[in-house]
Write a protein that holds these residues in place. Structure first.
Motif, mmCIF file in Angstrom:
data_model
loop_
_atom_site.group_PDB
_atom_site.id
_atom_site.type_symbol
_atom_site.label_atom_id
_atom_site.label_comp_id
_atom_site.label_asym_id
_atom_site.label_seq_id
_atom_site.Cartn_x
_atom_site.Cartn_y
_atom_site.Cartn_z
ATOM 1 N N VAL A 51 7.465 -16.658 4.753
ATOM 2 C CA VAL A 51 6.611 -17.824 4.532
ATOM 3 C C VAL A 51 7.452 -19.096 4.532
ATOM 4 O O VAL A 51 7.115 -20.094 5.176
ATOM 5 C CB VAL A 51 5.830 -17.688 3.204
ATOM 6 N N SER A 54 8.878 -19.852 8.061
ATOM 7 C CA SER A 54 7.863 -20.277 9.029
ATOM 8 C C SER A 54 7.281 -21.651 8.708
ATOM 9 O O SER A 54 6.601 -22.247 9.552
ATOM 10 C CB SER A 54 6.723 -19.248 9.071
ATOM 11 N N THR A 56 4.946 -22.107 6.545
ATOM 12 C CA THR A 56 3.552 -21.934 6.190
ATOM 13 C C THR A 56 3.302 -22.516 4.804
ATOM 14 O O THR A 56 3.979 -22.153 3.843
ATOM 15 C CB THR A 56 3.172 -20.437 6.206
ATOM 16 N N GLY A 310 -6.975 -21.438 4.952
ATOM 17 C CA GLY A 310 -6.167 -20.305 4.508
ATOM 18 C C GLY A 310 -6.468 -19.725 3.155
ATOM 19 O O GLY A 310 -5.559 -19.194 2.502
ATOM 20 N N VAL A 329 -3.309 -24.562 5.502
ATOM 21 C CA VAL A 329 -2.754 -24.311 6.830
ATOM 22 C C VAL A 329 -3.827 -24.572 7.881
ATOM 23 O O VAL A 329 -5.026 -24.507 7.603
ATOM 24 C CB VAL A 329 -2.232 -22.861 6.966
ATOM 25 N N ASP A 331 -3.287 -22.932 11.110
ATOM 26 C CA ASP A 331 -3.276 -21.666 11.843
ATOM 27 C C ASP A 331 -3.515 -20.518 10.865
ATOM 28 O O ASP A 331 -2.580 -19.936 10.313
ATOM 29 C CB ASP A 331 -1.943 -21.492 12.568
ATOM 30 N N GLU A 335 -1.232 -17.060 9.231
ATOM 31 C CA GLU A 335 -1.117 -16.689 7.818
ATOM 32 C C GLU A 335 -1.429 -15.201 7.625
ATOM 33 O O GLU A 335 -0.707 -14.487 6.912
ATOM 34 C CB GLU A 335 -2.064 -17.539 6.979
#
Length: 348
Positions: A51, A54, A56, A310, A329, A331, A335
């Motif tokens: 996480v 990335s 995120t 998310g 998020v 995307d 996730e």
């Protein structure tokens, strides 16, 4: 489709059965060491590292296995005692309210929606609108070609005055106002706002405190959005669903409701598209597994409550597990991909 009359009969008889207790004396979920419940703590650490790497923007994550919390983490700026906006995870709470109303004989899944709001109907009610049933609202197949957009006016009138171009039950269109109508139906048949109706039936038994729910100018809880609860509250609802209506040794809702509510009712294709025209294959997407009653089917034989940016309550029956997550998020598939890559293999 299952016999809805039989399901309604099942929902009208709620008995008590014994089950493993879920909660500590303060109402919180029980905690256990990961290894005791055969969950790999190293896999959870790898997930947190992924996480971070990335980028995120996760806010929290909680893993429940065999009814016990085995891993949890709040990211910077967020904490266990802070309610979080649910966005469309709110829809699954609303559907649970419908389950309670059916179990109490206050309505049936096959009730015609027009009968609840005769004063909100257009001057001419076409056959598609006349055929609209509660179950169609639950499965996002109201008959609209596109989702009606709420504005400053009466949201019920907005919903019913939009064109009903398809036979209900045949055409999937994600529709938050459909969930608002479900909330309005509960308020109509019970005299209580949805949050007040759920409080003694769901929130208090599960130890969900300090919940709040936005409402319309008409004083109706939004239903499809606007609920605020804590991450552990999300996990509690997931566990309640996983246990098919049992909580801390008592049955609150019949298992028949969850058998019906968590199975796919309609292909979750974007409106007007065909599978062969999609760029993404179903095996790579958690949005192409089918839609249930205000929940989505997911890959790996799972299903989920799903909210914008998310928010997830992911229920994994094969692992006897629940994963609750909050985030900000864009995307949302990415996730979920991190969960599948790192957390799913951690269940031993």
């Amino acid at each position: 489709m299952k016999n809805l009359f039989f399901i309604t009969l099942c929902l009208l008889s709620v008995g008590c059965v014994s089950t493993t207790g879920n909660v500590a004396t303060d109402g919180s979920l029980l905690r256990e060491k990961p290894e005791t419940e055969k969950f790999d703590a190293g896999g959870f650490d790898s997930y947190l590292a992924a996480v971070k790497e990335s980028g995120t923007n996760m806010h929290s994550v909680m893993v429940v296995r065999n009814g016990k919390v085995v891993a949890e983490h709040w990211f910077e700026g967020f904490s266990a005692d802070k309610p979080h906006v649910m966005h469309s995870v709110s829809k699954t709470f609303t559907a649970t309210g419908i389950g309670f109303a059916v179990s109490e004989g206050k309505l049936k899944l096959t009730d015609k929606v027009t009968t609840f709001f005769p004063d909100k109907m257009p001057a001419e009610v076409n056959d598609n609108l006349k055929a609209l049933e509660i179950r169609h609202l639950l499965m996002m197949s109201s008959g609209h070609d596109v989702e009606p957009k709420r504005g400053e006016g009466d949201w019920l009138e907005t919903f019913f005055h939009a064109p009903f171009e398809h036979e209900p039950g045949t055409f999937f269109v994600y529709n938050s106002l459909a969930t608002y109508v479900l909330s309005a139906i509960i308020q109509t048949v019970t005299g209580d706002k949805l949050i007040d109706y759920l409080t003694p039936r769901l929130f208090q038994p599960l130890g969900i405190k300090d919940a709040r729910w936005d409402e319309s100018a008409a004083g109706i809880n939004c239903g499809g959005w606007g609920l605020y609860v804590k991450t552990e509250d999300m996990a509690k609802l997931g566990l309640f669903i996983l246990q098919k209506g049992e909580w801390d040794g008592k049955r609150l809702l019949p298992a028949a409701w969850f058998d019906e509510a968590t199975t796919s009712k309609i292909e979750s294709l974007p409106a007007g598209t065909r599978k062969e025209d999609l760029k993404m294959k179903a095996e790579d997407s958690d949005w192409l597994q089918g839609y249930c009653y205000q929940m989505w089917r997911s890959r790996h034989n799972s299903f989920r409550a799903d909210g914008a940016y998310g928010q997830y309550i992911l229920v994994l029956p094969e692992q006897n597990a629940v994963i609750a997550a909050t985030a900000q998020v864009n995307d949302m598939q990415a996730e979920l991909n991190l969960i599948w890559e790192y957390l799913l293999p951690a269940f031993k």
